[in-house]
Design a protein around this motif. Structure first.
Motif, PDB file in Angstrom:
ATOM      1  N   SER A 120       2.276   0.562 -11.035  1.00 55.13           N
ATOM      2  CA  SER A 120       1.667   0.918  -9.828  1.00 55.13           C
ATOM      3  C   SER A 120       0.590  -0.228  -9.040  1.00 55.13           C
ATOM      4  CB  SER A 120       1.278   2.567  -9.670  1.00 55.13           C
ATOM      5  OG  SER A 120       0.350   2.435 -10.415  1.00 55.13           O
ATOM      6  N   PHE A 144       1.520  -2.331  -6.574  1.00 52.40           N
ATOM      7  CA  PHE A 144       2.129  -1.846  -5.432  1.00 52.40           C
ATOM      8  C   PHE A 144       1.490  -2.475  -4.113  1.00 52.40           C
ATOM      9  CE2 PHE A 144       3.470   1.316  -2.231  1.00 52.40           C
ATOM     10  CZ  PHE A 144       4.399   1.932  -2.872  1.00 52.40           C
ATOM     11  N   LEU A 201       0.726  -3.002  -0.151  1.00 52.36           N
ATOM     12  CA  LEU A 201       0.421  -1.945   0.801  1.00 52.36           C
ATOM     13  C   LEU A 201       0.311  -2.640   2.001  1.00 52.36           C
ATOM     14  CD1 LEU A 201      -1.933   0.887  -0.452  1.00 52.36           C
ATOM     15  CD2 LEU A 201       0.411   1.145   0.342  1.00 52.36           C
ATOM     16  N   MET A 221      -2.182  -1.517  -4.110  1.00 53.24           N
ATOM     17  CA  MET A 221      -2.752  -0.201  -4.843  1.00 53.24           C
ATOM     18  C   MET A 221      -3.999  -0.314  -5.755  1.00 53.24           C
ATOM     19  SD  MET A 221      -1.512   2.427  -3.524  1.00 53.24           S
ATOM     20  CE  MET A 221      -1.558   3.809  -4.547  1.00 53.24           C
ATOM     21  N   GLY A 261     -12.688  -7.427  -6.354  1.00 56.39           N
ATOM     22  CA  GLY A 261     -13.768  -6.704  -5.952  1.00 56.39           C
ATOM     23  C   GLY A 261     -13.542  -5.234  -5.504  1.00 56.39           C
ATOM     24  N   HIS A 262     -12.169  -4.925  -5.062  1.00 62.13           N
ATOM     25  CA  HIS A 262     -11.846  -3.589  -4.841  1.00 62.13           C
ATOM     26  C   HIS A 262     -11.251  -3.135  -6.181  1.00 62.13           C
ATOM     27  CE1 HIS A 262     -12.663  -3.271  -0.772  1.00 62.13           C
ATOM     28  NE2 HIS A 262     -11.943  -4.172  -0.280  1.00 62.13           N
ATOM     29  N   PHE A 263     -11.448  -1.837  -6.467  1.00 62.67           N
ATOM     30  CA  PHE A 263     -10.572  -1.207  -7.512  1.00 62.67           C
ATOM     31  C   PHE A 263      -9.711   0.032  -7.067  1.00 62.67           C
ATOM     32  CE2 PHE A 263     -13.820  -3.777  -9.375  1.00 62.67           C
ATOM     33  CZ  PHE A 263     -13.110  -4.441 -10.444  1.00 62.67           C
ATOM     34  N   MET A 264      -9.488   0.170  -5.835  1.00 67.34           N
ATOM     35  CA  MET A 264      -8.780   1.291  -5.155  1.00 67.34           C
ATOM     36  C   MET A 264      -7.941   0.675  -4.097  1.00 67.34           C
ATOM     37  SD  MET A 264     -11.820   4.001  -5.051  1.00 67.34           S
ATOM     38  CE  MET A 264     -10.917   5.638  -4.799  1.00 67.34           C
ATOM     39  N   ARG A 298      -5.810  -0.922   1.897  1.00 68.19           N
ATOM     40  CA  ARG A 298      -4.714  -0.476   3.146  1.00 68.19           C
ATOM     41  C   ARG A 298      -4.635  -1.418   4.252  1.00 68.19           C
ATOM     42  NH1 ARG A 298      -2.762   4.999   1.814  1.00 68.19           N
ATOM     43  NH2 ARG A 298      -3.892   5.801   0.037  1.00 68.19           N
ATOM     44  N   ASP A 335     -12.122   2.954  -1.751  1.00 68.98           N
ATOM     45  CA  ASP A 335     -13.549   2.830  -2.148  1.00 68.98           C
ATOM     46  C   ASP A 335     -14.575   3.094  -1.028  1.00 68.98           C
ATOM     47  OD1 ASP A 335     -13.878   0.334  -1.160  1.00 68.98           O
ATOM     48  OD2 ASP A 335     -13.884  -0.487  -3.054  1.00 68.98           O
ATOM     49  N   HIS A 366     -15.367   0.967   1.453  1.00 67.67           N
ATOM     50  CA  HIS A 366     -15.967  -0.055   1.339  1.00 67.67           C
ATOM     51  C   HIS A 366     -15.134  -1.128   2.337  1.00 67.67           C
ATOM     52  CE1 HIS A 366     -19.027   1.470  -1.188  1.00 67.67           C
ATOM     53  NE2 HIS A 366     -19.663   0.225  -1.399  1.00 67.67           N
ATOM     54  N   SER A 414     -15.334   8.243   2.970  1.00 63.40           N
ATOM     55  CA  SER A 414     -14.300   8.471   2.382  1.00 63.40           C
ATOM     56  C   SER A 414     -13.369   7.025   2.496  1.00 63.40           C
ATOM     57  CB  SER A 414     -13.163   9.773   3.114  1.00 63.40           C
ATOM     58  OG  SER A 414     -12.149   9.828   2.410  1.00 63.40           O
ATOM     59  N   TRP A 415     -12.017   7.435   2.321  1.00 70.20           N
ATOM     60  CA  TRP A 415     -11.226   6.060   2.379  1.00 70.20           C
ATOM     61  C   TRP A 415     -11.201   5.271   3.744  1.00 70.20           C
ATOM     62  CZ3 TRP A 415      -5.996   8.420   0.203  1.00 70.20           C
ATOM     63  CH2 TRP A 415      -6.051   9.107  -0.993  1.00 70.20           C
ATOM     64  N   ARG A 470     -15.910   3.857  -7.067  1.00 72.05           N
ATOM     65  CA  ARG A 470     -15.136   2.872  -6.551  1.00 72.05           C
ATOM     66  C   ARG A 470     -13.851   2.258  -7.575  1.00 72.05           C
ATOM     67  NH1 ARG A 470     -18.173  -1.980  -3.655  1.00 72.05           N
ATOM     68  NH2 ARG A 470     -15.985  -2.122  -2.939  1.00 72.05           N
ATOM     69  N   ASN A 471     -14.030   3.201  -8.594  1.00 67.68           N
ATOM     70  CA  ASN A 471     -12.907   2.906  -9.612  1.00 67.68           C
ATOM     71  C   ASN A 471     -13.014   1.560 -10.375  1.00 67.68           C
ATOM     72  OD1 ASN A 471     -10.687   4.028 -10.670  1.00 67.68           O
ATOM     73  ND2 ASN A 471      -9.084   3.106  -9.210  1.00 67.68           N
ATOM     74  N   TYR A 490     -11.296  15.667   2.805  1.00 66.13           N
ATOM     75  CA  TYR A 490     -10.987  14.831   3.888  1.00 66.13           C
ATOM     76  C   TYR A 490      -9.563  14.559   3.999  1.00 66.13           C
ATOM     77  CZ  TYR A 490     -15.764  13.162   4.244  1.00 66.13           C
ATOM     78  OH  TYR A 490     -17.134  13.120   4.520  1.00 66.13           O
ATOM     79  N   SER A 538       2.316   5.032  -4.075  1.00 67.07           N
ATOM     80  CA  SER A 538       2.933   4.511  -5.237  1.00 67.07           C
ATOM     81  C   SER A 538       3.334   5.573  -6.046  1.00 67.07           C
ATOM     82  CB  SER A 538       2.003   3.465  -6.149  1.00 67.07           C
ATOM     83  OG  SER A 538       0.590   4.234  -6.317  1.00 67.07           O
TER      84      SER A 538
END
Lengths: 321, 1111
Positions: A157, A160, A162, A178, A198-201, A204, A222, A224, A244-245, B599-600, B752, B788
């Motif tokens: 995943s 994935f 998006l 993803m 830089g992102h880990f989530m 979108r 994340d 951000h 939030s997201w 932030r994972n 949320y 996913s």
């Protein structure tokens, strides 16, 4: 730089509104709005009064993405059942039905010239490019799996796909996945160039700056928003403020501002020169799935517009100045 | 070299006895003395010489021999020497008695001393030296009055008797009449100018007591300096040292200590010197020396105050070292030596502190109250007493005491601070006011007094006014107070106010620019959270990057606030600033790690925690977090090690790490299915052990209970596990798992709307309620959120399939029941067919995707579903055709009916026409005839009408049959359901899930319900079959297949409830894949403690609390 609420349509759809885009004005009519919803319909609205002009049905399962050709004549809508329907905006006549199993369909975008439709392919870890003349699949841009791929990467995943975004000149294409990585492709050579990290989530939403050709903005779960030098592979800046997201994002046509919609139910306006949120709109009662600035028209004199759609079934229109 | 000559009896010869070569055996000398009948003064001289050389026994032996009855007889006329010997013995015994600490021996000595003196008195009652001796004895016994009397007798006889003068001076000194004492000493000195140093020492002491320090010092110095006096006089040294110490200046203290040390070297057993040396070493932190010195001091010091001091020193040393048990013991000993708290109150204070520390609140309270008896206005004691009252739950008393403290000294900002802290728990608003008061107090006493009154009356408006007054006067509150006020605002959720306060506390500095984003134009690297270049660049540019130590805490709190306001970017800059200046500030690392984790960004987070652990490798928070991260990163072995370390770091008291280890073991058990049952069993056993341990420590820990129950269920002990689950659920009421029907609210409130798991629960609820459309929509929403997650797609497919199947069944029934089927029928079938096609598409897509190994579904299973859906489609087709056929028939039937009606109408019209004509024709005919004709016509009409009601009755009977069937059902369900009506399916099923959740306690009933439902479904199908419709046979088979599928698939949306139910009812028929799914669910619920940990992280806020003075 500010937003002022103009109009809100409650219960614009029977269910959550998930996608929105502007239909650029043509010689014969002013710009329109296109919204897609979980209720399996696509609706066409007249701006600024948000009068319902038409309802397109035919999708099964929710409509996740809508895209409009730069000419404003044709548009595409995609739903969770992985079909893309291309139709004539005026007549609602189906022009083509696109499908590339087993690839799902997520975000779609026409390239700036309008010759190619890019479709994020979800679990197939690829972006499909469709020729807008023949509606044939041109090429599949596959995201290479990272070298250090761990076997534990749950079901792949990781890649994935998006979201997609075209660079200003249409030569490059970025897609977000993803696991938070952004992949940049050379479209003409159908070649993967590099990752932006830089992102880990999930990422979108992606958008290139209309004034700095190398700058790419990304919105992620994340909370951000990142600014990348898409060619230099570097993270230029990061903005935080949503709780939030961040689900959706669009750059203003003048390139100085950014609008984001988030799960925290707000729409935020960001001043890119200050790199800070300058305004927060809280009119929606549920997560905001889509925001879109109106593209500059041919006449280009009218003030800017921003639209946002939300899980609360409503559409909100703002004046951007 | 002195020597004495003992004249040999009856001759002129003498025996020369060299005094420093006295024989060790006193008998040698005694023999000579007795043989030669030497004069008694010789005896005395020799005895005294023995004494001087330390041969106490010989001294005693000679004197005792010299006072024996034979001697008395023999020397009966030598009065003075006999008295002198007796007096010497008396003085010796009074000295022994004075030195002796044990009561009984002391008394013995005093008694024998008295005996000797009495004997001496009997010889000559007027001998002054005897009286002096008696006086000394009485003085040693503490009997000042009688001693004074004894000395007076001597002085009355001879007012210049030096020993008596000294004795009397001593008496007066002891009585506290220092000037009298001084006079007496002076007289003694005048009479006998070359008297020993002790006299001058006495003068010095008197002057000291009288406050004439300079003269006292002169006196002491003369004792030491004058060569003819006593240069090694310990007392003088000590006294001088004491005086030096009391000046309390660095070099004076140094001098004083040197003198003490000299005294100690001369005479190692001087208690005062020991005590003061110990005291000194206590303050210089050399606890070992303190203990050694004090041990010696204890051995030599006199009972009472000195001992008490010694014990106090020892206790204080242990207190500082944190050995509260020992400290408490010695404080207690010290207290026991004191008769009245007024003499020496410090040990009470210390004892109170130790008891407070050890949790003995009542004991501590009584000790502090003793302190307060002596010093009723001691602010610190008042504060502590207030604190104890808080601990004892007597808030009112605590408030009283603290208010008293603030009243006694309205400038005591510390007390206000305490008061504020106290109020936080009860009334945050008032606490805030108290803090504000404190801040005012520190600055403006006038306003503060004003405001403390206001505070008491709770007048908020006035407080704010006072505050504005403060502002006008240009005062600036100290940073700690502003920090605390800020934290209070933060806790109350007034983020804006908190922000302002923190900013006020921080003042100007580099952070302002950082937060305002002035430097953000500089590029940020991808490893942004470790990046210190920003600050280095700033420094290179010449901008000072400074951060005062007292602002670090506030800056940290400010960063926490920014984080709370979701401005993680700026917060991270501030944390980094802190670390740039203070690389050991572990919490900043932990917060940065937490941001990265949220932030994972697992790798970065792990690195940051690594840094934190470098600072303190035993930090349990850091270790726990690291473990959680490693688990997330699938680093199983490392995670286990880390959790272990965390557990060790907290001596196994930290339940989080123990729980995590338990979870780890459970996962490992669930994981190692392939590796073998043995391994699984060991892991489970370990997990259970750990959960149980946590439960023993914290019986209310839900996670541990839940974990234990899961393990028990896994091991097949369902009864026990069921019980625990029920308890957990009851205890957790208010947590989301219980509010099943309120998922939507819950989603909105907590997540949320972004938590797909809860969406899945919601979908499950809809599924159970057979609200297929809602179920589908919910699942689609979840897919949209988590694209996913293919499980969601699978579930959506199942929902679609189930929807179609049930609509197909329902259409048939509605077709029977509804009188006008046309409008009902076809849309149902049409939508059903569409949904079925979707389901097929979803499943085939999944099946295709499975080639890419994207998800973990069994391809075969998907194919079964595809097959079933296709089969249903076929069935639906036939069904559809049948429906259409019926529709057609219905239409035809209606057409026929319409035609019949038309014909009837025509016929009636014709008849009417005919009647009319007849009437017209036979108008003139007889009326009777007409009537007859009319009656006949009426009858005919009646007859025709009655045919319609008859058919209606028939319909009703059919409906009754239906009802009967239902009531039969109802009976079978044991009257479980109250609601019931003609459209049972929807209504009833809406009720059903609710009742299910309500009836937590009897699982069996629920199971029965399920079974009944099941049977009911079949029943209905049977009925339909009996209705004689075609194709139901196929449908039934299909439904059978479908049901088994549902059992397998739809336990994906988990809930404790269902899991439990599943575990209970389906344990026997579990297939392996089923098990897998189940453990998956368990895993999710087990993952919960993680959020607990996060919560803990979040809660970590620094508050500057004042620390209790140890002294």
């Amino acid at each position: 730089m500010k937003l002022a609420g103009l109009n809100t349509i409650e219960n614009a759809h029977e269910e959550s509104v998930w996608a929105v885009t502007w239909v650029p004005e043509t010689d014969s009519r002013p710009p329109l709005l296109l919204t897609g919803s979980l209720d399996e319909s696509v609706k066409i609205w007249e701006s600024d009064d948000l009068i319902l002009k038409g309802t397109n049905t035919g999708h099964c399962l929710g409509v996740v993405s809508v895209a409009c050709h730069p000419s404003g004549v044709i548009a595409a809508s995609a739903s969770l059942d992985s079909f893309v329907r291309v139709f004539d905006v005026e007549t609602n006549a189906t022009i083509a039905t696109l499908e590339a199993p087993p690839s799902e369909v997520w975000q779609m975008k026409f390239d700036p010239k309008g010759t190619v439709l890019a479709v994020a392919g979800g679990g197939s870890a690829s972006v499909k490019l469709w020729d807008t003349a023949t509606w044939q699949l041109i090429v599949t841009l596959s995201v290479p799996r990272p070298e250090s791929s761990k076997p534990s990467d749950k079901g792949g995943s990781g890649k994935f796909v998006l979201s997609v975004a075209w660079s200003l000149d249409g030569r490059n294409l970025a897609c977000g996945s993803m696991d938070g990585t952004i992949s940049v492709f050379d479209v003409a050579r159908a070649k993967f160039l590099h990752h932006l990290e830089g992102h880990f989530m999930p990422v979108r939403s992606l958008a290139y700056s209309p004034i700095h050709p190398r700058v790419l903005y990304s919105a992620s779960d994340d909370a951000h928003i990142h600014m990348y030098d898409a060619e230099g592979k570097s993270l230029v800046g990061a903005m935080s403020g949503h709780s939030s997201w961040v689900l959706s994002m669009d750059v203003s046509p003048d390139g100085t501002a950014l609008a984001t919609g988030s799960s925290d139910r707000t729409v935020r306006l960001w001043d890119l020169s200050m790199r800070a949120a300058v305004q927060t709109m809280s009119s929606h009662k549920d997560q905001v799935w889509g925001v879109a600035f109106r593209p500059p028209g041919v006449t280009g004199v009218r003030a800017g517009r921003l639209v946002s759609v939300s899980d609360d079934k409503s559409i909100s229109l703002y004046d951007y100045s | 070299m002195g020597c004495v000559y003992i004249p040999v009896q009856h001759s002129d010869e003498e025996v020369r006895v060299v005094l420093n070569q006295l024989p060790l055996d006193a008998n040698d000398i005694l023999d000579i003395l007795k043989a030669e009948q030497a004069s008694l003064d010789l005896w005395l001289i020799i005895a005294r010489e023995y004494f001087k050389q330390g041969y106490v026994e010989q001294f005693q032996q000679i004197l005792e021999e010299g006072s024996s009855p034979e001697i008395d007889e023999y020397y009966a006329d030598v009065k003075y020497d006999r008295i002198a010997i007796l007096n010497a013995l008396g003085a010796y015994h009074s000295y022994l008695g004075k030195c002796e600490s044990k009561g009984a021996k002391k008394d013995d000595h005093f008694i024998s001393a008295t005996k000797y003196y009495n004997k001496a008195s009997r010889i000559d009652i007027h001998e002054p030296s005897t009286w002096v001796g008696k006086g000394q004895l009485l003085l040693a016994k503490g009997d000042l009055e009688q001693a004074s009397g004894a000395f007076k007798i001597v002085l009355d006889g001879n007012k210049d008797n030096v020993p008596a003068l000294l004795g009397q001076a001593c008496v007066q000194f002891s009585r506290g009449r220092y000037s009298d004492s001084l006079e007496l000493y002076k007289r003694a000195l005048k009479v006998y100018p070359s008297c020993p140093g002790a006299v001058r020492l006495g003068i010095g002491l008197c002057r000291y007591k009288l406050g004439q320090f300079d003269k006292a010092r002169q006196a002491f110095q003369r004792v030491l300096q004058a060569s003819e006096l006593d240069p090694d006089n310990v007392e003088a040294l000590v006294a001088l040292g004491l005086m030096d110490l009391q000046i309390n200046k660095g070099d004076e203290i140094q001098k004083g200590m040197e003198k003490m040390q000299a005294a100690f070297e001369i005479y190692p057993y001087c208690a005062v010197a020991l005590i003061y040396l110990a005291n000194h070493f206590f303050f210089t932190g050399r606890h070992h020396a303190v203990e050694r010195l004090t041990d010696t001091a204890l051995a030599v010091s006199e009972p009472g105050l000195q001992k008490s001091h010694s014990f106090y020193n020892l206790a204080r040393s242990y207190h500082t070292k944190g050995d509260y048990e020992k400290a408490g013991f010695y404080y207690m000993a010290s207290v026991k030596e004191i008769s009245r708290p007024h003499d020496f109150v410090l040990p009470y204070y210390g004892l109170g502190q130790v008891q407070l520390k050890l949790g003995d609140f009542r004991g501590s309270l009584s000790n502090f109250e003793k302190v307060l008896e002596v010093y009723p206005e001691n602010g610190e004691s008042l504060r502590v007493v207030g604190h104890i009252y808080v601990q004892l739950g007597q808030t009112e008393k605590a408030l009283d005491v603290l208010r008293k403290a603030t009243r006694i000294d309205p400038r005591d900002a510390q007390a206000f601070l305490e008061l504020g802290e106290l109020l936080i728990s009860s009334d945050a608003g008032a606490a805030l006011d108290a803090f504000k008061t404190t801040s005012l107090l520190k600055l403006h006493f006038t306003y503060a007094r004003h405001e403390s009154h206001l505070l008491a009356s709770g007048n908020h408006f006035m407080v704010s006014q006072a505050r504005s007054l403060l502002k006008k006067s240009g005062g600036k509150a100290p940073i700690e107070l502003l920090n605390n006020i800020g934290v209070l605002h933060f806790d109350k959720g007034d983020f804006e106010l908190a922000k302002q306060t923190f900013k006020e506390a921080l003042g100007n500095g580099v952070w302002l620019d950082l937060v305002d984003g002035k430097f953000c134009s500089s590029a940020v690297d991808s490893d942004q959270f470790c990046d210190m270049q920003l600050f280095q660049r700033l420094q290179e540019r010449g901008d000072p990057v400074e951060l005062q130590w007292d602002k670090v805490t506030t800056l940290f709190n400010y960063a926490r606030l920014l984080e709370q306001l979701h401005d993680a970017e700026k917060a991270s800059i501030l944390y980094r600033l802190i670390l740039f200046k203070y690389p050991d500030y572990q919490d900043a690392y932990l917060r940065l790690a937490a941001i990265a984790k949220s932030r994972n960004n697992i790798q970065l987070s792990i690195e940051l925690i690594g840094e934190a652990i470098k600072v303190n490798e035993k930090c349990p928070d850091a270790l726990s977090m690291l473990g959680a991260l490693e688990l997330k990163n699938d680093d199983w072995l490392k995670a286990k090690e880390t959790f272990r370390a965390a557990r060790e770091a907290t001596d196994g008291k930290d339940s989080y790490s123990a729980l995590s280890l338990g979870n780890w073991n459970y996962f490992a058990a669930a994981r190692s299915e392939k590796k073998g049952a043995k391994l699984e069993a060991t892991h489970l056993e370990k997990a259970k052990e750990l959960y149980t341990k946590v439960l023993v420590q914290h019986p209310a820990n839900l996670y541990a209970a839940n974990g234990a129950a899961v393990v028990l269920a896994e091991k097949g002990q369902f009864d026990v596990s069921k019980e625990i689950f029920t308890q957990v659920q009851e205890a957790a009421s208010g947590s989301i798992f219980v509010q099943m029907p309120d998922y939507q609210n819950c989603l909105r409130k907590f997540y949320y709307n972004t938590d797909t798991q809860v969406l899945l629960y919601l979908a499950r609820t809809h599924y159970e309620a057979e609200q297929w459309q809602d179920c589908k929509k919910t699942l689609l929403r979840a897919i949209h959120l988590a694209p996913s997650n293919y499980t969601l797609r699978f579930d959506a497919g199942v929902a679609l399939q189930k929807f179609s199947a049930s609509t197909l069944q329902k259409t048939k029934r509605t077709a029977d029941e509804v009188s006008d089927p046309i409008s009902f029928f076809s849309p149902f079938v049409r939508s059903t067919v569409a949904e079925l096609k979707n389901a097929v598409r979803v499943f085939s897509q999944l099946s295709a995707a499975s080639n890419h190994h994207i998800h973990g579904f069994d391809e075969k299973k998907i194919e079964t579903h595809v097959g079933y859906c296709k089969h249903l489609l076929d069935a639906a087709k036939v069904h559809c055709e049948a429906a259409e056929r019926e529709e057609l028939q219905n239409r035809q039937r209606l057409e026929v009916a319409r035609q019949v009606a038309l014909a009837e109408e025509a016929r009636r019209k014709a008849e009417e026409q005919r009647k009319y004509q007849l009437e017209k024709r036979k108008q003139e005919d007889e009326i009777k005839q007409v009537r007859q004709q009319e009656e006949q016509f009426e009858r005919k009409k009646e007859q025709w009408k009655s045919s319609t009601p008859a058919s209606k009755r028939k319909d009703r009977s059919h409906a009754d049959d239906e009802e009967g069937g239902h009531s039969e059902n109802r009976r079978r369900k044991g009257g479980k359901r109250r609601k019931r009506d003609k459209k049972p399916q929807y209504e009833m099923d809406e009720v059903e899930p609710n009742t299910m959740y309500e009836d937590d306690d009897d699982m069996d009933d629920i199971d029965t319900n399920l079974v009944n439902n099941h049977e009911k479904d079949k029943d209905q199908m049977n009925r339909q079959e009996n209705d004689g419709e075609e194709n139901t046979q196929d449908l039934l088979a299909a439904a059978g297949l479908e049901d088994s599928d549902v059992e397998d698939d739809m336990n994906d949306p988990p809930s404790t409830k269902y899991r439990r139910k599943r575990a209970l009812s389906d344990s026997d028929e579990d297939e392996p894949s089923d098990r897998k799914a189940e453990s998956g669910q368990n895993r999710e619920s087990l993952a919960e403690p993680e959020s607990d940990g996060e919560f803990r992280e979040k809660e970590e806020l620094h508050r500057d609390t004042y620390e209790e003075d140890e002294d």
